[in-house]
Design a protein around this motif. Structure first.
Motif: not given
Ligand SMILES: *Cc1c(COP(=O)(O)O)cnc(C)c1O
Length: 379
Positions: A176-188, A289-297
């Motif tokens: 949720p630091y990078l993206q909050t799907p519920m704010d974009m309409g996800a139900d769950l 939809q993301m605040k930044d891009f995280g640490g997975m590469i």
């Protein structure tokens, strides 16, 4: 309340009996009643436990949802969602899912008369081709594992809402630091709490977050009836881990960027998969939809066979060769033989999951040391 304040305060009250600032580990299975049915809201710890309750409230707040539910693992959380469905119902899922989710859908739930469509969701309109009256759930992850594809959550939720279908988003990679799907309409929203939320590679846990009261009630019914709940000690560890989630994710993202930019310039590296590159197919959506891009590469080597990838992975000093991700320490994984070995070779080739693909979970060490480690391992 802003995100960093929520990580520390949301859902957390001083212990009413002692004033302890940290939520105690209520290591108890049962609770004494004054008279049958006369209790303080707690009867049995499968149903409710104060340590777990605090974590559930905290998680709900982080995802901007109303209700949180914790499970013994990420897969137990997904299991509870699918148990809401009935024989004959259909699910449209992304084709680039966590392997365990794919296994749960195909090997367990297919037996009970549920039908799953695994489709390419990089172009979200593709979902429409698979919807019929039996479609009850759309399930996706973004960014995906290990190809780091990005799926348009707002687009998916528009399609789901038009047809009255539930949209579930596995938000494990982004947090949720990078993206909050519920704010974009996800139900769950679903989490493998095992990864970034726990953050210290010492807990296996899952969670669901929802807004709708009836959906929360139905999921709580499954949570209690099927009983895949976590213990209070694990809930305590995760509450503690979450207090630094915002700081860790900032550093994971900074280090991720430094390493992605280092790898892309390396003469022995072929492709680098990271949504922060402008050349990434869905970079624009990632940016929205993301605040930044995280640490997975993920990346591939120019010498494209497995031996070369193995040699590199065995040479690391700081990146430990292990499954899992999202901990403070950097990890390296070989998807073709480890996390994604259950996917047939031809299928792997189709999505670009080559035998030379290496996945990094970049930790929060000093980027300079991590880059030196890559330098000496890749050569
Ligand atoms: C690990 C993981 C899961 C499964 O969670 P467990 O806690 O291992 O059961 C589900 N989705 C994603 C994206 C994961 O990385």
């Amino acid at each position: 309340m802003k995100f960093g304040t929520k990580t520390i305060h949301a859902g957390i009250e001083p212990d009413p009996s002692t004033g302890a600032i940290m939520t105690p580990i209520y290591q108890t299975s049962t609770y004494v009643q004054a008279s049958p049915g006369d209790h303080k809201g707690f009867e049995y710890s499968r149903t409710h436990n104060p340590t777990r309750d605090a974590l559930q409230k905290n998680l709900a707040a982080l995802e901007n949802g109303k209700h949180g539910l914790c499970f013994a693992s990420g897969l137990a959380a997904i299991d509870a969602v699918v148990k809401l469905l009935n024989p004959g119902d259909e699910v449209i899922a992304a084709n680039d899912l966590y392997g365990g989710t794919y296994r749960l859908f195909t090997k367990i739930f297919s037996k009970y008369g549920l039908k799953f469509h695994f489709i390419d969701m990089e172009d979200i309109s593709n979902i429409k081709n698979y919807i019929n009256e039996s479609t009850k759930l759309i399930w996706l992850e973004t960014p995906t594992n290990p190809m780091m594809n990005v799926i348009d959550i707002r687009g998916a939720s528009q399609i789901a809402k038009e047809k009255g279908i539930m949209l579930g988003v596995d938000n494990t990679f982004a947090t949720p630091y990078l993206q909050t799907p519920m704010d974009m309409g996800a139900d769950l929203v679903m989490h493998s709490v095992t990864k970034y939320l726990g953050g210290h590679s010492d807990v296996v846990m899952g969670a669901l977050i929802v807004n709708d009261d009836k959906l929360a009630e139905d999921l709580a019914f499954v949570q209690n009836s099927s009983g895949g709940t976590p213990g209070p000690q694990d809930a305590f560890l995760v509450l503690r881990g979450i207090k630094t989630l915002h700081l860790r994710m900032q550093r994971h993202s900074e280090n991720g960027r430094a390493i992605a930019e280092y790898l892309i310039k390396h003469s022995k590296v072929d492709k680098v998969y990271w949504p922060g590159f402008e050349t990434h197919a869905n970079h624009d959506i990632a940016k929205q939809q993301m605040k930044d891009f995280g640490g997975m590469i993920s990346f591939t080597l120019k010498v494209g066979h497995q031996d070369e990838a193995f040699k590199v992975m065995e040479s690391f000093q700081y990146f430990s060769l292990a499954e899992s991700l999202g901990g403070v320490e950097s990890l390296v994984n070989h998807p073709a033989s480890m996390t994604h070995a259950s996917i047939p070779y031809e299928e792997r080739q189709k999505i670009g999951l080559l035998d030379s693909l290496i996945r990094l979970s970049v930790g929060i060490e000093d980027a300079e040391d991590l880059i030196k480690d890559l330098e000496q391992a890749i050569g």
